[in-house]
Design a protein around this motif. Structure first.
Motif, PDB file in Angstrom:
ATOM      1  N   ILE A 250      27.459  11.910  32.107  1.00  0.00           N
ATOM      2  CA  ILE A 250      28.237  13.018  31.555  1.00  0.00           C
ATOM      3  C   ILE A 250      29.572  13.115  32.281  1.00  0.00           C
ATOM      4  O   ILE A 250      29.792  12.471  33.311  1.00  0.00           O
ATOM      5  CB  ILE A 250      27.484  14.363  31.679  1.00  0.00           C
ATOM      6  CG1 ILE A 250      27.330  14.759  33.172  1.00  0.00           C
ATOM      7  CG2 ILE A 250      26.151  14.309  30.965  1.00  0.00           C
ATOM      8  CD1 ILE A 250      26.952  16.210  33.381  1.00  0.00           C
ATOM      9  N   LEU A 251      30.452  13.945  31.742  1.00  0.00           N
ATOM     10  CA  LEU A 251      31.716  14.285  32.386  1.00  0.00           C
ATOM     11  C   LEU A 251      31.644  15.706  32.911  1.00  0.00           C
ATOM     12  O   LEU A 251      30.996  16.575  32.316  1.00  0.00           O
ATOM     13  CB  LEU A 251      32.874  14.180  31.394  1.00  0.00           C
ATOM     14  CG  LEU A 251      33.271  12.782  30.947  1.00  0.00           C
ATOM     15  CD1 LEU A 251      34.273  12.861  29.798  1.00  0.00           C
ATOM     16  CD2 LEU A 251      33.859  11.976  32.105  1.00  0.00           C
ATOM     17  N   GLY A 252      32.329  15.944  34.039  1.00  0.00           N
ATOM     18  CA  GLY A 252      32.425  17.282  34.599  1.00  0.00           C
ATOM     19  C   GLY A 252      33.851  17.585  35.001  1.00  0.00           C
ATOM     20  O   GLY A 252      34.753  16.750  34.850  1.00  0.00           O
ATOM     21  N   ASP A 253      34.074  18.798  35.519  1.00  0.00           N
ATOM     22  CA  ASP A 253      35.421  19.223  35.911  1.00  0.00           C
ATOM     23  C   ASP A 253      36.084  18.256  36.871  1.00  0.00           C
ATOM     24  O   ASP A 253      37.256  17.915  36.722  1.00  0.00           O
ATOM     25  CB  ASP A 253      35.369  20.592  36.603  1.00  0.00           C
ATOM     26  CG  ASP A 253      34.959  21.688  35.659  1.00  0.00           C
ATOM     27  OD1 ASP A 253      35.159  21.519  34.461  1.00  0.00           O
ATOM     28  OD2 ASP A 253      34.452  22.711  36.135  1.00  0.00           O
ATOM     29  N   ASP A 254      35.352  17.877  37.923  1.00  0.00           N
ATOM     30  CA  ASP A 254      35.859  16.891  38.858  1.00  0.00           C
ATOM     31  C   ASP A 254      35.378  15.539  38.359  1.00  0.00           C
ATOM     32  O   ASP A 254      34.203  15.383  38.007  1.00  0.00           O
ATOM     33  CB  ASP A 254      35.319  17.173  40.262  1.00  0.00           C
ATOM     34  CG  ASP A 254      35.981  16.324  41.322  1.00  0.00           C
ATOM     35  OD1 ASP A 254      36.966  15.640  40.996  1.00  0.00           O
ATOM     36  OD2 ASP A 254      35.518  16.336  42.473  1.00  0.00           O
ATOM     37  N   MET A 255      36.254  14.555  38.310  1.00  0.00           N
ATOM     38  CA  MET A 255      35.895  13.282  37.684  1.00  0.00           C
ATOM     39  C   MET A 255      34.909  12.469  38.500  1.00  0.00           C
ATOM     40  O   MET A 255      34.337  11.499  37.998  1.00  0.00           O
ATOM     41  CB  MET A 255      37.161  12.470  37.405  1.00  0.00           C
ATOM     42  CG  MET A 255      38.028  13.090  36.320  1.00  0.00           C
ATOM     43  SD  MET A 255      39.556  12.173  36.021  1.00  0.00           S
ATOM     44  CE  MET A 255      38.909  10.630  35.382  1.00  0.00           C
ATOM     45  N   SER A 256      34.703  12.811  39.758  1.00  0.00           N
ATOM     46  CA  SER A 256      33.767  12.061  40.593  1.00  0.00           C
ATOM     47  C   SER A 256      32.723  12.989  41.188  1.00  0.00           C
ATOM     48  O   SER A 256      32.896  14.212  41.234  1.00  0.00           O
ATOM     49  CB  SER A 256      34.511  11.328  41.716  1.00  0.00           C
ATOM     50  OG  SER A 256      35.153  12.258  42.564  1.00  0.00           O
ATOM     51  N   GLY A 257      31.622  12.408  41.633  1.00  0.00           N
ATOM     52  CA  GLY A 257      30.557  13.183  42.247  1.00  0.00           C
ATOM     53  C   GLY A 257      29.800  12.321  43.232  1.00  0.00           C
ATOM     54  O   GLY A 257      30.096  11.128  43.405  1.00  0.00           O
TER      55      GLY A 257
END
Length: 296
Positions: free
Chosen positions: A197-204
């Motif tokens: 998925i995609l989230g607010d911050d592009m990395s995790g």
């Protein structure tokens, strides 16, 4: 600057979002404030976007759009590289990257991870910014800042916001580029019938285990670039491929959802399930002061 300059600025580029769209060109999304499970669908142009996010405003109200234009030029260079990269990976091959490819990738990732004005603006308070200013400013600079705040708090806040925006386009330090050139790239491949998925911050970052054993868990940092492919750095130079398990992808998606105000992907059921993950974004200020103190 021209009044016709774009004012809807995407902090997750549309060229990345489009890799995640469904057969109708839409993305399923959920944001904090919606009911759990209340998943909606829209086009990439409407997601991860804010008006004038990267616009610098001077004291006369004149807007400077140069940072958004700069991001656009970077995306124009990165987009064909990413698509060719995905094409090679999906054919079961390992991309061969020359020095130009590597440096473009390092630059893109560096700014993708910094490009977080909208992300951290949601939980970095004015007093946090004051704490940073006090930490890095000389005594005279701090006195002048307090005086300016007392004289015209609105203009001082504008300048603080301009500084935060301008920092997004600051070039990578040469020493950091040299450090990145000594790292390798890991391609994380999702198994069939799963997707990132995609989230607010592009990395995790997440703890995963390709053998499915908790005792064998390892921490990885990753950035999804398509539903089936994410990338990250490693200590071994070259390009490496890591084929994940279903549980690996779930853990990575949960980590992304936990830190995000907005999540999006191609599966409605998946986004609905992840909407149950409690919001627990990283403490930016704690991390900032620990890094200055030399703490791990």
């Amino acid at each position: 600057m021209s009044n016709n300059a774009p004012h809807r600025h995407h902090y997750v580029p549309c060229m990345v979002q489009r890799n995640f769209t469904n057969e109708n060109g839409g993305l399923h999304f959920w944001r904090r404030g919606f009911r759990i499970g209340d998943v909606r669908v829209t086009k990439p142009s409407n997601l991860f976007v804010e008006d004038h996010l990267y616009t610098i405003v001077d004291k006369n109200g004149v807007r400077d759009h140069s940072i958004e234009h700069w991001f656009g030029r970077l995306e124009t260079l990165a987009a064909p590289f990413i698509q060719e990269f995905l094409n090679i990976v999906r054919h079961g091959m390992t991309p061969i990257m020359n020095r130009t490819h590597w440096d473009l990738w390092h630059t893109y990732v560096y700014h993708a991870q910094k490009r977080s004005v909208a992300w951290h603006k949601r939980f970095v308070k004015e007093e946090d910014l004051f704490a940073v200013i006090k930490e890095i400013a000389s005594e005279q600079q701090w006195i002048e800042h307090i005086k300016a705040w007392e004289t015209d708090s609105k203009d001082t806040l504008r300048e603080m916001n301009n500084a935060r925006i301008a920092a997004q386009a600051d070039p990578m330090p040469d020493e950091m580029m040299e450090e990145l050139r000594n790292l390798g790239l890991v391609i994380y491949v999702a198994p069939p019938k799963t997707s990132f998925i995609l989230g607010d911050d592009m990395s995790g970052d997440a703890f995963i285990s390709s053998r499915g054993e908790i005792t064998d868990a390892r921490r990885v940092q990753f950035m999804p670039i398509a539903p089936d492919v994410a990338v990250g750095y490693c200590d071994t130079r070259g390009v490496h491929t890591d084929h994940l398990t279903v549980m690996d992808v779930r853990r990575m998606n949960e980590a992304m959802a936990k830190q995000s105000y907005l999540i999006a992907g191609r599966s409605k059921a998946q986004i609905a399930s992840l909407s149950r993950i409690p919001y627990d974004p990283p403490d930016i200020m704690k991390g900032y002061f620990k890094s200055r103190d030399g703490a791990p």
